[in-house]
Write a protein that holds these residues in place. Structure first.
Motif, PDB file in Angstrom:
ATOM      1  N   VAL A   8       0.850  -1.183   0.000  1.00 55.11           N
ATOM      2  CA  VAL A   8       0.000   0.000   0.000  1.00 55.11           C
ATOM      3  C   VAL A   8       0.887   1.235   0.000  1.00 55.11           C
ATOM      4  O   VAL A   8       1.749   1.388   0.864  1.00 55.11           O
ATOM      5  CB  VAL A   8      -0.928   0.031   1.239  1.00 55.11           C
ATOM      6  N   CYS A   9       0.685   2.098  -0.990  1.00 49.59           N
ATOM      7  CA  CYS A   9       1.386   3.372  -1.060  1.00 49.59           C
ATOM      8  C   CYS A   9       0.332   4.468  -1.091  1.00 49.59           C
ATOM      9  O   CYS A   9      -0.681   4.335  -1.774  1.00 49.59           O
ATOM     10  CB  CYS A   9       2.263   3.435  -2.313  1.00 49.59           C
ATOM     11  N   PHE A  10       0.585   5.533  -0.305  1.00 49.53           N
ATOM     12  CA  PHE A  10      -0.428   6.577  -0.208  1.00 49.53           C
ATOM     13  C   PHE A  10       0.203   7.961  -0.116  1.00 49.53           C
ATOM     14  O   PHE A  10       1.391   8.101   0.175  1.00 49.53           O
ATOM     15  CB  PHE A  10      -1.345   6.326   0.988  1.00 49.53           C
ATOM     16  N   LEU A  11      -0.626   8.967  -0.373  1.00 48.30           N
ATOM     17  CA  LEU A  11      -0.220  10.366  -0.299  1.00 48.30           C
ATOM     18  C   LEU A  11      -1.088  11.126   0.688  1.00 48.30           C
ATOM     19  O   LEU A  11      -2.287  10.880   0.796  1.00 48.30           O
ATOM     20  CB  LEU A  11      -0.379  11.054  -1.664  1.00 48.30           C
ATOM     21  N   ASN A  44       6.420  -3.246   7.640  1.00 50.79           N
ATOM     22  CA  ASN A  44       7.359  -2.593   6.722  1.00 50.79           C
ATOM     23  C   ASN A  44       6.863  -1.183   6.379  1.00 50.79           C
ATOM     24  O   ASN A  44       6.855  -0.765   5.219  1.00 50.79           O
ATOM     25  CB  ASN A  44       7.546  -3.442   5.465  1.00 50.79           C
ATOM     26  N   TYR A  45       6.437  -0.456   7.398  1.00 52.79           N
ATOM     27  CA  TYR A  45       5.775   0.848   7.258  1.00 52.79           C
ATOM     28  C   TYR A  45       6.824   1.955   7.220  1.00 52.79           C
ATOM     29  O   TYR A  45       7.663   2.047   8.115  1.00 52.79           O
ATOM     30  CB  TYR A  45       4.816   1.032   8.427  1.00 52.79           C
ATOM     31  N   SER A  46       6.765   2.786   6.198  1.00 52.34           N
ATOM     32  CA  SER A  46       7.677   3.925   6.056  1.00 52.34           C
ATOM     33  C   SER A  46       6.898   5.160   5.632  1.00 52.34           C
ATOM     34  O   SER A  46       5.903   5.063   4.916  1.00 52.34           O
ATOM     35  CB  SER A  46       8.732   3.656   4.973  1.00 52.34           C
ATOM     36  N   LEU A  47       7.379   6.320   6.082  1.00 52.76           N
ATOM     37  CA  LEU A  47       6.853   7.605   5.642  1.00 52.76           C
ATOM     38  C   LEU A  47       8.007   8.412   5.058  1.00 52.76           C
ATOM     39  O   LEU A  47       9.100   8.436   5.632  1.00 52.76           O
ATOM     40  CB  LEU A  47       6.240   8.381   6.821  1.00 52.76           C
ATOM     41  N   VAL A  56       4.579  10.727   1.452  1.00 51.34           N
ATOM     42  CA  VAL A  56       4.371   9.450   0.784  1.00 51.34           C
ATOM     43  C   VAL A  56       4.538   8.368   1.837  1.00 51.34           C
ATOM     44  O   VAL A  56       5.559   8.329   2.538  1.00 51.34           O
ATOM     45  CB  VAL A  56       5.382   9.234  -0.363  1.00 51.34           C
ATOM     46  N   GLY A  57       3.526   7.549   1.977  1.00 48.11           N
ATOM     47  CA  GLY A  57       3.576   6.447   2.927  1.00 48.11           C
ATOM     48  C   GLY A  57       3.559   5.122   2.202  1.00 48.11           C
ATOM     49  O   GLY A  57       3.003   5.002   1.101  1.00 48.11           O
ATOM     50  N   TYR A  58       4.185   4.121   2.822  1.00 49.64           N
ATOM     51  CA  TYR A  58       4.218   2.777   2.242  1.00 49.64           C
ATOM     52  C   TYR A  58       4.162   1.769   3.388  1.00 49.64           C
ATOM     53  O   TYR A  58       4.843   1.940   4.402  1.00 49.64           O
ATOM     54  CB  TYR A  58       5.502   2.552   1.441  1.00 49.64           C
ATOM     55  N   LEU A 102      -2.376   5.065  -3.884  1.00 52.91           N
ATOM     56  CA  LEU A 102      -1.865   5.045  -5.248  1.00 52.91           C
ATOM     57  C   LEU A 102      -1.964   3.629  -5.829  1.00 52.91           C
ATOM     58  O   LEU A 102      -1.846   2.638  -5.109  1.00 52.91           O
ATOM     59  CB  LEU A 102      -0.405   5.487  -5.267  1.00 52.91           C
ATOM     60  N   GLU A 103      -2.174   3.570  -7.124  1.00 50.63           N
ATOM     61  CA  GLU A 103      -2.248   2.291  -7.828  1.00 50.63           C
ATOM     62  C   GLU A 103      -0.841   1.773  -8.089  1.00 50.63           C
ATOM     63  O   GLU A 103       0.017   2.492  -8.610  1.00 50.63           O
ATOM     64  CB  GLU A 103      -2.979   2.472  -9.161  1.00 50.63           C
ATOM     65  N   GLU A 104      -0.593   0.528  -7.746  1.00 50.58           N
ATOM     66  CA  GLU A 104       0.704  -0.093  -8.067  1.00 50.58           C
ATOM     67  C   GLU A 104       0.684  -0.510  -9.536  1.00 50.58           C
ATOM     68  O   GLU A 104      -0.201  -1.232  -9.971  1.00 50.58           O
ATOM     69  CB  GLU A 104       0.951  -1.317  -7.189  1.00 50.58           C
TER      70      GLU A 104
END
Length: 109
Positions: A8-11, A44-47, A56-58, A102-104
């Motif tokens: 999951v990636c987000f803004l 595996n959470y990153s900002l 951007v988060g993942y 966001l769409e992968e």
């Protein structure tokens, strides 16, 4: 064999005047918040933060819906989201629910 994780990636957009405070808050995330994230499937959470406030988060999770609903049922998340909400521009709902996913389109294993 474990179930595959969703990536999951987000803004989100952090208010430019609050960037330094946002960074300092995330340098000291509450231990009970970290435990809740891990327990409810946020792995595996990153900002990542751009100087203009673009965030951007993942993270990886077995189920985005289960991860979000699991956190929604914790008291610590209610407190964290209430404190973090004012940092964002044009937010509908809480940051953990109102982000733009966001769409992968490509992944290299």
């Amino acid at each position: 064999m474990t179930a595959p994780h969703q990536r999951v990636c987000f803004l989100l957009q952090v208010r430019p005047e609050r960037l330094e405070e946002y960074k300092s808050r995330h340098a000291a995330v509450w231990p009970e918040m970290l435990a809740a994230l891990s327990t409810t499937g946020w792995h595996n959470y990153s900002l990542f933060l751009k100087s203009d406030g673009l965030l951007v988060g993942y993270f990886e999770t077995p189920s985005l819906e289960a991860a979000q609903s699991g956190m929604a049922n914790t008291e610590v998340n209610a407190r964290w989201q209430a404190e973090m909400g004012p940092f964002f521009v044009d937010l509908t709902g809480t940051p953990d629910q109102g982000f733009l996913r966001l769409e992968e389109v490509f992944h290299l294993d």
